[in-house]
Design an enzyme around this catalytic site. Structure first.
Site, PDB file in Angstrom:
ATOM      1  N   ARG A 161     -15.663   0.800  22.464  1.00 57.72           N
ATOM      2  CA  ARG A 161     -14.406   1.232  23.090  1.00 57.72           C
ATOM      3  C   ARG A 161     -13.390   1.521  21.988  1.00 57.72           C
ATOM      4  O   ARG A 161     -12.999   0.625  21.249  1.00 57.72           O
ATOM      5  CB  ARG A 161     -13.841   0.138  24.001  1.00 57.72           C
ATOM      6  CG  ARG A 161     -14.812  -0.354  25.050  1.00 57.72           C
ATOM      7  CD  ARG A 161     -14.138  -1.339  25.986  1.00 57.72           C
ATOM      8  NE  ARG A 161     -13.370  -0.648  26.985  1.00 57.72           N
ATOM      9  CZ  ARG A 161     -13.854  -0.309  28.198  1.00 57.72           C
ATOM     10  NH1 ARG A 161     -15.086  -0.607  28.542  1.00 57.72           N
ATOM     11  NH2 ARG A 161     -13.097   0.338  29.045  1.00 57.72           N
TER      12      ARG A 161
ATOM     13  N   HIS B 218     -27.134  -5.649  14.637  1.00 55.58           N
ATOM     14  CA  HIS B 218     -26.958  -4.545  15.588  1.00 55.58           C
ATOM     15  C   HIS B 218     -25.507  -4.023  15.640  1.00 55.58           C
ATOM     16  O   HIS B 218     -25.262  -2.835  15.500  1.00 55.58           O
ATOM     17  CB  HIS B 218     -27.370  -4.973  17.000  1.00 55.58           C
ATOM     18  CG  HIS B 218     -28.785  -5.474  17.112  1.00 55.58           C
ATOM     19  ND1 HIS B 218     -29.788  -5.031  16.302  1.00 55.58           N
ATOM     20  CD2 HIS B 218     -29.359  -6.378  17.946  1.00 55.58           C
ATOM     21  CE1 HIS B 218     -30.927  -5.645  16.634  1.00 55.58           C
ATOM     22  NE2 HIS B 218     -30.686  -6.465  17.627  1.00 55.58           N
TER      23      HIS B 218
ATOM     24  N   ARG C  75     -17.176 -14.477  32.009  1.00 53.73           N
ATOM     25  CA  ARG C  75     -16.832 -13.508  30.954  1.00 53.73           C
ATOM     26  C   ARG C  75     -16.900 -14.121  29.561  1.00 53.73           C
ATOM     27  O   ARG C  75     -16.632 -13.466  28.575  1.00 53.73           O
ATOM     28  CB  ARG C  75     -15.382 -13.021  31.157  1.00 53.73           C
ATOM     29  CG  ARG C  75     -15.194 -12.024  32.270  1.00 53.73           C
ATOM     30  CD  ARG C  75     -13.714 -11.614  32.369  1.00 53.73           C
ATOM     31  NE  ARG C  75     -13.153 -11.166  31.100  1.00 53.73           N
ATOM     32  CZ  ARG C  75     -13.335  -9.958  30.577  1.00 53.73           C
ATOM     33  NH1 ARG C  75     -14.076  -9.084  31.213  1.00 53.73           N
ATOM     34  NH2 ARG C  75     -12.773  -9.633  29.434  1.00 53.73           N
TER      35      ARG C  75
ATOM     36  N   GLN D 244     -25.785   1.314  26.758  1.00 51.09           N
ATOM     37  CA  GLN D 244     -26.701   0.900  27.817  1.00 51.09           C
ATOM     38  C   GLN D 244     -25.993  -0.022  28.782  1.00 51.09           C
ATOM     39  O   GLN D 244     -25.011  -0.638  28.385  1.00 51.09           O
ATOM     40  CB  GLN D 244     -27.919   0.183  27.220  1.00 51.09           C
ATOM     41  CG  GLN D 244     -27.525  -1.112  26.517  1.00 51.09           C
ATOM     42  CD  GLN D 244     -28.641  -1.742  25.728  1.00 51.09           C
ATOM     43  OE1 GLN D 244     -29.427  -1.084  25.103  1.00 51.09           O
ATOM     44  NE2 GLN D 244     -28.702  -3.055  25.770  1.00 51.09           N
TER      45      GLN D 244
ATOM     46  N   ARG E  78     -54.023 -14.422  13.672  1.00 52.16           N
ATOM     47  CA  ARG E  78     -54.880 -15.577  13.366  1.00 52.16           C
ATOM     48  C   ARG E  78     -55.849 -15.908  14.496  1.00 52.16           C
ATOM     49  O   ARG E  78     -56.966 -16.343  14.252  1.00 52.16           O
ATOM     50  CB  ARG E  78     -54.002 -16.804  13.081  1.00 52.16           C
ATOM     51  CG  ARG E  78     -53.368 -16.731  11.706  1.00 52.16           C
ATOM     52  CD  ARG E  78     -52.481 -17.904  11.474  1.00 52.16           C
ATOM     53  NE  ARG E  78     -51.447 -17.969  12.512  1.00 52.16           N
ATOM     54  CZ  ARG E  78     -50.316 -18.642  12.408  1.00 52.16           C
ATOM     55  NH1 ARG E  78     -50.079 -19.352  11.325  1.00 52.16           N
ATOM     56  NH2 ARG E  78     -49.416 -18.644  13.375  1.00 52.16           N
TER      57      ARG E  78
ATOM     58  N   LYS F 266     -10.741   8.044  28.822  1.00 48.28           N
ATOM     59  CA  LYS F 266      -9.697   7.709  29.809  1.00 48.28           C
ATOM     60  C   LYS F 266      -8.440   8.465  29.427  1.00 48.28           C
ATOM     61  O   LYS F 266      -7.997   8.372  28.280  1.00 48.28           O
ATOM     62  CB  LYS F 266      -9.403   6.233  29.755  1.00 48.28           C
ATOM     63  CG  LYS F 266     -10.529   5.378  30.270  1.00 48.28           C
ATOM     64  CD  LYS F 266     -10.019   3.966  30.332  1.00 48.28           C
ATOM     65  CE  LYS F 266     -11.043   3.035  30.910  1.00 48.28           C
ATOM     66  NZ  LYS F 266     -10.493   1.693  31.059  1.00 48.28           N
TER      67      LYS F 266
ATOM     68  N   GLU G 280     -25.105  -9.786  27.667  1.00 43.86           N
ATOM     69  CA  GLU G 280     -26.355  -9.946  28.416  1.00 43.86           C
ATOM     70  C   GLU G 280     -26.100 -10.908  29.566  1.00 43.86           C
ATOM     71  O   GLU G 280     -25.353 -11.871  29.413  1.00 43.86           O
ATOM     72  CB  GLU G 280     -27.466 -10.498  27.506  1.00 43.86           C
ATOM     73  CG  GLU G 280     -28.376  -9.406  26.993  1.00 43.86           C
ATOM     74  CD  GLU G 280     -29.468  -9.882  26.036  1.00 43.86           C
ATOM     75  OE1 GLU G 280     -30.246  -9.052  25.592  1.00 43.86           O
ATOM     76  OE2 GLU G 280     -29.545 -11.092  25.737  1.00 43.86           O
TER      77      GLU G 280
ATOM     78  N   SER H  62     -51.028 -10.509  18.449  1.00 43.87           N
ATOM     79  CA  SER H  62     -51.082 -11.188  19.747  1.00 43.87           C
ATOM     80  C   SER H  62     -49.717 -11.792  20.102  1.00 43.87           C
ATOM     81  O   SER H  62     -49.576 -12.461  21.109  1.00 43.87           O
ATOM     82  CB  SER H  62     -52.181 -12.258  19.738  1.00 43.87           C
ATOM     83  OG  SER H  62     -52.000 -13.097  18.617  1.00 43.87           O
TER      84      SER H  62
END
Ligand code: BG6
Length: 483
Positions: free
Chosen positions: A345, A249, A463, A371, A48, A379, A225, A15
């Site tokens: 990059r 990550h 930034r 993403q 629970r 480039k 984010e 849940s």
């Protein structure tokens, strides 16, 4: 779709938020694509809260439908019927005995081969209860089975808070289950462009000779984010951005960018190479770290008024080996910034003997955007089209949306759950990998926890602290504009 036999998927913490938002929707999409045939598969929720099967189904329902499910309402109802609910505590025999009884019921039905019990326990729970839950599963929910049956445990990060606690957790679980039974999820390893990294590096002749310190100046792995810790302040404050994003990550992505070629594609051989990279990382220097905390973070009532927790960090890692000596790997992650993006990059060195005097226009850079909108672009310098002989920076661009129109890119969780069913551990974190990852970050984390290093305030939607850009420049990154 191969036949999978009789399979029980048990979602513990059914849940909770993770189960509702990630686990059940991923199972639903696997179901819609035929990977979970209803005759063979049963799904159980365990938690629970004392609720009925239907109450659990109603809680999940709203999270299942997305633009990806073809005939939502019909599929949703059929899928929900597969789910049964059992309530019980995480440390008492009774609930787990009941759970075992429920699972066994369908295993002895006429559709299952006697003795081929396959049980996948997904712990969508906080790590504090992992040891007791694993003990209960071991004691009450294991079936002796010899016809290709198995029991597997899926756990979610955070795996501990530092080296000591992670090792303790690993040995507690390790006493109950063997490593091939334990699947530590890092969902970044399920992302399409992360999975593409090995192909890119080792199946392309033109990258092979360039991927080293002679040609590459610096590498950035960035997570941004554009929202704060909304609703998760309490959890987040205990961990901070380094434990939440960087130590797992981004470090996993670094491994795939920096590792040597594995001798084969066998999961163990790939994981061997990842461990070697982690073990080659030098201790982090204080002057190569910038921490930040966005203004307004402490307004969350679940965050302590004097919290020292970073919501932003830039950390430079240095790999001490023949390929990477001297090349900074800049890991950067932040919440409440000006955009949402995750990308790698790879910036190349300047061209020696620059006859075009184009250095100021920028360097060659290879960008892999994980993403949003998966893409890879390079480039490079070209002649400015026209009568003049001048140069301009342009791009070779592979945008997945354009190139692979009509192909649906699966969600990371979907892929990883399918791997757990198939028994493929390649995209999961091995115990020694986890240990090596904590070894890198634990000294820094302890200094932050002790208040010896302080985050610099930054404006939400910016930034991040200007000091991070300065550090990037010092590390050798040359900013180019336009794309
Ligand atoms: C989770 C973190 O592991 O990853 C979250 O706990 C973060 O804080 C999330 O928001 C980001 O995942 P994604 O797939 O949206 O980049």
């Amino acid at each position: 779709v191969p036949e999978i036999g009789c399979l029980s998927i048990i979602v513990l913490g059914a849940s909770g938020d993770l189960a509702k938002k990630k686990t059940f929707p991923a199972l639903f999409h696997l179901y819609c694509q035929g990977f979970l045939p209803p005759i063979e598969v049963h799904i159980f929720g365990y938690a629970r809260t004392k609720i009925s099967d239907d109450e659990l189904r109603n809680r999940i329902r709203g999270y299942l439908v997305s633009e990806r499910s073809a005939s939502p309402s019909k599929d949703v109802s059929k899928f929900l019927q597969l789910i049964k609910y059992v309530s019980g505590s995480y440390d008492a025999a009774e609930g787990f005995q009941m759970l075992d009884k429920e699972i066994s019921k369908h295993e002895t039905s006429k559709n299952s081969l006697e003795g081929s019990s396959r049980r996948l326990f997904y712990l969508a729970l906080p790590p504090s209860v992992y040891p007791s839950v694993c003990r209960m599963i071991r004691r009450y929910c294991m079936k002796k089975s010899n016809l290709g049956g198995w029991t597997r445990i899926v756990v979610e990060k955070p795996f501990g808070r530092d080296l000591g606690s992670a090792e303790e957790l690993s040995s507690q679980i390790g006493e109950l289950f063997d490593e091939p039974q334990i699947y530590r999820i890092d969902h970044y390893l399920g992302k399409e462009l992360v999975q593409n990294l090995l192909v890119l590096r080792f199946a392309n002749r033109f990258f092979l000779p360039l991927w080293n310190r002679d040609n590459i100046d610096n590498v950035q792995i960035v997570f941004r984010e554009d929202f704060g810790t909304e609703g998760r302040g309490g959890y987040f404050d205990e961990y901070g951005i380094i434990r939440d994003i960087i130590q797992n990550h981004l470090l996993q992505v670094l491994c795939l960018v920096a590792m040597e070629k594995p001798v084969s594609l066998k999961p163990e051989r790939i994981r061997d190479e990842k461990v070697k990279v982690l073990q080659s990382v030098l201790p982090i220097k204080d002057e190569e770290v910038v921490l930040g905390q966005y203004e307004g973070y402490r307004d969350d009532p679940t965050v302590p008024d004097h919290s020292n927790t970073p919501t932003f960090a830039t950390v430079i890692l240095r790999i001490h080996n023949e390929r990477w000596e001297g090349v900074p790997f800049i890991l950067k992650a932040g919440k409440a910034l000006n955009s949402r993006k995750a990308e790698i990059r790879v910036q190349f060195k300047d061209v020696p003997g620059d006859i075009f005097k184009c250095k100021k226009q920028g360097r060659n850079e290879f960008v892999i955007r994980l993403q949003p909108s998966e893409a890879m672009y390079m480039k490079l310098m070209v002649k400015q089209p026209g009568l003049e002989m001048s140069t301009v920076q342009s791009e070779l661009d592979l945008s997945y949306r354009q190139r692979y129109q009509g192909v649906t890119i699966p969600e990371a969780y979907e892929r990883l759950i399918l791997d757990t069913i198939r028994g493929d551990q390649q995209h999961f974190v091995r115990r020694d990998e986890l240990k090596a990852a904590w070894e890198i970050f634990t000294p820094l984390l302890h200094r932050i926890d002790n208040g010896e290093m302080k985050p610099i305030p930054y404006q939400a939607g910016s930034r991040g602290p200007a000091e991070a850009d300065e550090l990037l420049e010092k590390a050798g990154y040359v900013q180019t504009h336009g794309y």
